[in-house]
Write a protein that holds these residues in place. Structure first.
Motif, PDB file in Angstrom:
ATOM      1  N   PRO A  47       0.829  -1.209   0.000  1.00 28.42           N
ATOM      2  CA  PRO A  47       0.000   0.000   0.000  1.00 28.42           C
ATOM      3  C   PRO A  47       0.868   1.266   0.000  1.00 28.42           C
ATOM      4  O   PRO A  47       2.001   1.259   0.497  1.00 28.42           O
ATOM      5  CB  PRO A  47      -0.806  -0.098   1.291  1.00 28.42           C
ATOM      6  CG  PRO A  47      -0.771  -1.544   1.669  1.00 28.42           C
ATOM      7  CD  PRO A  47       0.542  -2.073   1.145  1.00 28.42           C
ATOM      8  N   VAL A  48       0.338   2.337  -0.532  1.00 33.50           N
ATOM      9  CA  VAL A  48       1.064   3.598  -0.626  1.00 33.50           C
ATOM     10  C   VAL A  48       1.535   4.082   0.743  1.00 33.50           C
ATOM     11  O   VAL A  48       2.622   4.643   0.871  1.00 33.50           O
ATOM     12  CB  VAL A  48       0.193   4.676  -1.313  1.00 33.50           C
ATOM     13  CG1 VAL A  48       0.866   6.027  -1.278  1.00 33.50           C
ATOM     14  CG2 VAL A  48      -0.116   4.271  -2.742  1.00 33.50           C
ATOM     15  N   ALA A  49       0.743   3.857   1.778  1.00 39.67           N
ATOM     16  CA  ALA A  49       1.094   4.326   3.123  1.00 39.67           C
ATOM     17  C   ALA A  49       2.148   3.448   3.807  1.00 39.67           C
ATOM     18  O   ALA A  49       2.661   3.815   4.864  1.00 39.67           O
ATOM     19  CB  ALA A  49      -0.160   4.383   3.996  1.00 39.67           C
ATOM     20  N   ASP A  50       2.494   2.336   3.229  1.00 38.33           N
ATOM     21  CA  ASP A  50       3.488   1.431   3.822  1.00 38.33           C
ATOM     22  C   ASP A  50       4.862   2.096   3.814  1.00 38.33           C
ATOM     23  O   ASP A  50       5.261   2.699   2.819  1.00 38.33           O
ATOM     24  CB  ASP A  50       3.525   0.138   3.003  1.00 38.33           C
ATOM     25  CG  ASP A  50       4.347  -0.942   3.664  1.00 38.33           C
ATOM     26  OD1 ASP A  50       5.564  -0.723   3.868  1.00 38.33           O
ATOM     27  OD2 ASP A  50       3.785  -1.999   3.950  1.00 38.33           O
ATOM     28  N   PRO A  51       5.618   2.010   4.895  1.00 39.24           N
ATOM     29  CA  PRO A  51       6.959   2.612   4.936  1.00 39.24           C
ATOM     30  C   PRO A  51       7.882   2.100   3.832  1.00 39.24           C
ATOM     31  O   PRO A  51       8.776   2.817   3.381  1.00 39.24           O
ATOM     32  CB  PRO A  51       7.493   2.225   6.319  1.00 39.24           C
ATOM     33  CG  PRO A  51       6.273   1.985   7.146  1.00 39.24           C
ATOM     34  CD  PRO A  51       5.233   1.444   6.195  1.00 39.24           C
ATOM     35  N   ALA A  52       7.668   0.884   3.373  1.00 43.41           N
ATOM     36  CA  ALA A  52       8.497   0.344   2.285  1.00 43.41           C
ATOM     37  C   ALA A  52       8.305   1.156   1.008  1.00 43.41           C
ATOM     38  O   ALA A  52       9.243   1.330   0.229  1.00 43.41           O
ATOM     39  CB  ALA A  52       8.163  -1.125   2.037  1.00 43.41           C
ATOM     40  N   MET A  53       7.095   1.666   0.797  1.00 38.22           N
ATOM     41  CA  MET A  53       6.848   2.486  -0.391  1.00 38.22           C
ATOM     42  C   MET A  53       7.581   3.815  -0.272  1.00 38.22           C
ATOM     43  O   MET A  53       8.165   4.296  -1.238  1.00 38.22           O
ATOM     44  CB  MET A  53       5.355   2.734  -0.584  1.00 38.22           C
ATOM     45  CG  MET A  53       5.030   3.538  -1.830  1.00 38.22           C
ATOM     46  SD  MET A  53       5.538   2.726  -3.358  1.00 38.22           S
ATOM     47  CE  MET A  53       4.189   1.583  -3.545  1.00 38.22           C
TER      48      MET A  53
END
Length: 73
Positions: A47-53
């Motif tokens: 998801p866009v909100a994931d820190p990986a993004m």
């Protein structure tokens, strides 16, 4: 590579449309022929909100976007 592209820093000779006409018929082919276009990084499937993004965006994504901007300029 540390690179900042500021359009307002380009000289008129670098952007003069009379000297650098835009050919819409060949634009897509020209863009695809640039080195960075052959190495588009794959976004993580999160998801866009994931820190990986966010990390991907600041690292791989930004490096590619800077390289592509430089190639286009």
């Amino acid at each position: 590579m540390e690179f900042e592209l500021y359009p307002w820093r380009l000289s008129w000779a670098e952007v003069d449309p009379a000297r650098h006409p835009f050919d819409s018929a060949s634009a897509a082919q020209v863009v695809r022929s640039l080195g960075p276009a052959r190495r588009v990084p794959r976004r993580p499937d999160v998801p866009v909100a994931d820190p990986a993004m966010s990390a991907w965006s600041r690292q791989s994504g930004r490096v590619w976007a800077d390289a592509m901007s430089c190639a286009l300029a």
